[in-house]
Design an enzyme around this catalytic site. Structure first.
Site, PDB file in Angstrom:
ATOM      1  N   GLY A   1      -2.669   3.779   8.114  1.00  0.00           N
ATOM      2  CA  GLY A   1      -1.732   2.661   8.106  1.00  0.00           C
ATOM      3  C   GLY A   1      -1.168   2.449   9.503  1.00  0.00           C
ATOM      4  O   GLY A   1      -1.412   3.244  10.425  1.00  0.00           O
ATOM      5  N   GLY A   2      -0.445   1.371   9.663  1.00  0.00           N
ATOM      6  CA  GLY A   2       0.291   1.133  10.904  1.00  0.00           C
ATOM      7  C   GLY A   2      -0.541   0.702  12.097  1.00  0.00           C
ATOM      8  O   GLY A   2      -0.068   0.778  13.232  1.00  0.00           O
TER       9      GLY A   2
ATOM     10  N   SER B   1       0.843  -1.199   0.000  1.00  0.00           N
ATOM     11  CA  SER B   1       0.000   0.000   0.000  1.00  0.00           C
ATOM     12  C   SER B   1       0.872   1.241   0.000  1.00  0.00           C
ATOM     13  O   SER B   1       1.665   1.456   0.930  1.00  0.00           O
ATOM     14  CB  SER B   1      -0.894   0.014   1.238  1.00  0.00           C
ATOM     15  OG  SER B   1      -1.424   1.307   1.404  1.00  0.00           O
TER      16      SER B   1
ATOM     17  N   HIS C   1      -8.444   0.798  -3.804  1.00  0.00           N
ATOM     18  CA  HIS C   1      -9.343   0.552  -2.670  1.00  0.00           C
ATOM     19  C   HIS C   1     -10.066   1.851  -2.353  1.00  0.00           C
ATOM     20  O   HIS C   1      -9.470   2.776  -1.794  1.00  0.00           O
ATOM     21  CB  HIS C   1      -8.477   0.065  -1.490  1.00  0.00           C
ATOM     22  CG  HIS C   1      -9.217  -0.177  -0.229  1.00  0.00           C
ATOM     23  ND1 HIS C   1      -8.580  -0.400   0.978  1.00  0.00           N
ATOM     24  CD2 HIS C   1     -10.548  -0.247   0.046  1.00  0.00           C
ATOM     25  CE1 HIS C   1      -9.476  -0.597   1.923  1.00  0.00           C
ATOM     26  NE2 HIS C   1     -10.670  -0.492   1.394  1.00  0.00           N
TER      27      HIS C   1
ATOM     28  N   GLY D   1      -8.671   3.774   7.424  1.00  0.00           N
ATOM     29  CA  GLY D   1      -8.385   5.203   7.570  1.00  0.00           C
ATOM     30  C   GLY D   1      -6.902   5.492   7.715  1.00  0.00           C
ATOM     31  O   GLY D   1      -6.438   6.533   7.277  1.00  0.00           O
TER      32      GLY D   1
ATOM     33  N   GLY E   1      -2.542  -4.129   9.098  1.00  0.00           N
ATOM     34  CA  GLY E   1      -1.759  -4.819  10.117  1.00  0.00           C
ATOM     35  C   GLY E   1      -1.147  -6.124   9.660  1.00  0.00           C
ATOM     36  O   GLY E   1      -0.810  -6.978  10.490  1.00  0.00           O
TER      37      GLY E   1
HETATM   38  C1  DX5 Z   1      -6.133   1.319   5.818  1.00  0.00           C
HETATM   39  C2  DX5 Z   1      -5.701   1.008   4.403  1.00  0.00           C
HETATM   40  C3  DX5 Z   1      -4.584   0.057   4.325  1.00  0.00           C
HETATM   41  C4  DX5 Z   1      -3.314   0.517   4.994  1.00  0.00           C
HETATM   42  C5  DX5 Z   1      -2.530  -0.684   5.415  1.00  0.00           C
HETATM   43  O1  DX5 Z   1      -7.334   1.994   5.796  1.00  0.00           O
HETATM   44  O2  DX5 Z   1      -6.768   0.478   3.657  1.00  0.00           O
HETATM   45  O3  DX5 Z   1      -4.323  -0.317   2.977  1.00  0.00           O
HETATM   46  O4  DX5 Z   1      -2.522   1.298   4.174  1.00  0.00           O
HETATM   47  O5  DX5 Z   1      -1.421  -0.247   6.128  1.00  0.00           O
HETATM   48  P1  DX5 Z   1      -0.683  -1.213   7.161  1.00  0.00           P
HETATM   49  O6  DX5 Z   1      -0.189  -2.389   6.381  1.00  0.00           O
HETATM   50  O7  DX5 Z   1       0.406  -0.362   7.703  1.00  0.00           O
HETATM   51  O8  DX5 Z   1      -1.709  -1.628   8.194  1.00  0.00           O
HETATM   52 ZN    ZN Z   2      -6.380  -0.461   1.634  1.00  0.00          ZN
END
Ligand code: DX5
Ligand code: ZN
Length: 229
Positions: free
Chosen positions: A151-152, A15, A73, A149, A182
């Protein structure tokens, strides 16, 4: 440019939400070198989710930097108003949220008519059983393993049970199962064993301690010694 298709092989879709937004073109070149399978593009509208990212003009500009499939997405309200714009910008897979779409059957068919793969995503609190009557229309189900919403965030363990139930519901149909949020090398194997084969990972790839290539390889292979939490 190869089109994405149904596969049972494990694929990794980094992502770009976790990339430096001032250097997205470079990030795409880096992902190609690091052997990513798809590029996961998180579109957020500041309404459906409490964050705002990019839209069709940026995706169109990014298209020249990568020949990998763009897995878009859409975390946006009223996705029916803009799916054609995302397809024209270069999306290969367009995923809408169950919670954001009133006329799901119509929008999923429209995505396919436009020539993209049709994905449907569910938030963590949305039961997988609600998909029963659209499974003949979707190409991919995206199970959110965090509240969308940002990452991380930390993987929600109940997701594994949802993946297993979805896998059973799908039966012999050729539907991809993607998991987003995650996802780490430490839980990739458990997610795959539950039945998913497309793993989205933002921070695990872009903040990898070793290299992006190493992180992608580990996500694809999983690490049987480690567990979910
Ligand atoms: C969250 C996004 C994810 C996000 C994943 O709303 O849809 O695609 O970027 O990030 P990680 O892998 O850091 O959880
Ligand atoms: Zn996503």
């Amino acid at each position: 440019m190869p089109s994405p298709r149904y596969t049972t092989e494990p694929l990794v879709a980094p992502s770009i939400l976790s990339a430096d937004f001032a250097r997205l073109g470079e990030a795409l070149s880096d992902l190609k070198k690091a052997n990513a399978d798809w590029v996961h593009v998180d579109v957020m509208d500041g309404h459906f989710v409490p964050n705002l990212t990019i839209g069709p003009p940026v995706i169109e500009s990014l298209r020249q930097y990568s020949d990998l499939p763009f897995d878009v997405h859409l975390m946006i309200e009223h996705p029916e108003l803009s799916i054609a714009d995302y397809k024209a910008a270069g999306a290969d897979i367009i995923t809408v949220h169950w919670e954001a779409s009133t006329h799901l059957d119509r929008i999923l068919n429209r995505i396919k008519e436009l020539g993209a793969m049709a994905g449907l995503s569910l938030n963590p609190a949305t039961p997988i059983e609600l998909l029963e009557d659209v499974l003949d229309v979707v190409d991919m189900v995206l199970i959110m393993s965090v509240n969308p919403g940002f990452g991380g965030q930390k993987f929600i363990p109940n997701t594994l049970h949802k993946i297993q139930r979805l896998k059973q519901m799908i039966g012999e149909r050729e539907i991809l199962i993607e998991v987003d949020g995650g996802v780490l090398p430490a839980n990739a194997m458990a997610i795959r064993e539950a039945g998913a084969n497309i793993l989205v990972a933002g921070s695990a790839v872009f903040n990898a301690k070793t290299s992006m290539a190493d992180a992608i390889t580990k996500l694809r292979q999983g690490s049987p010694a480690e567990c979910v939490s």
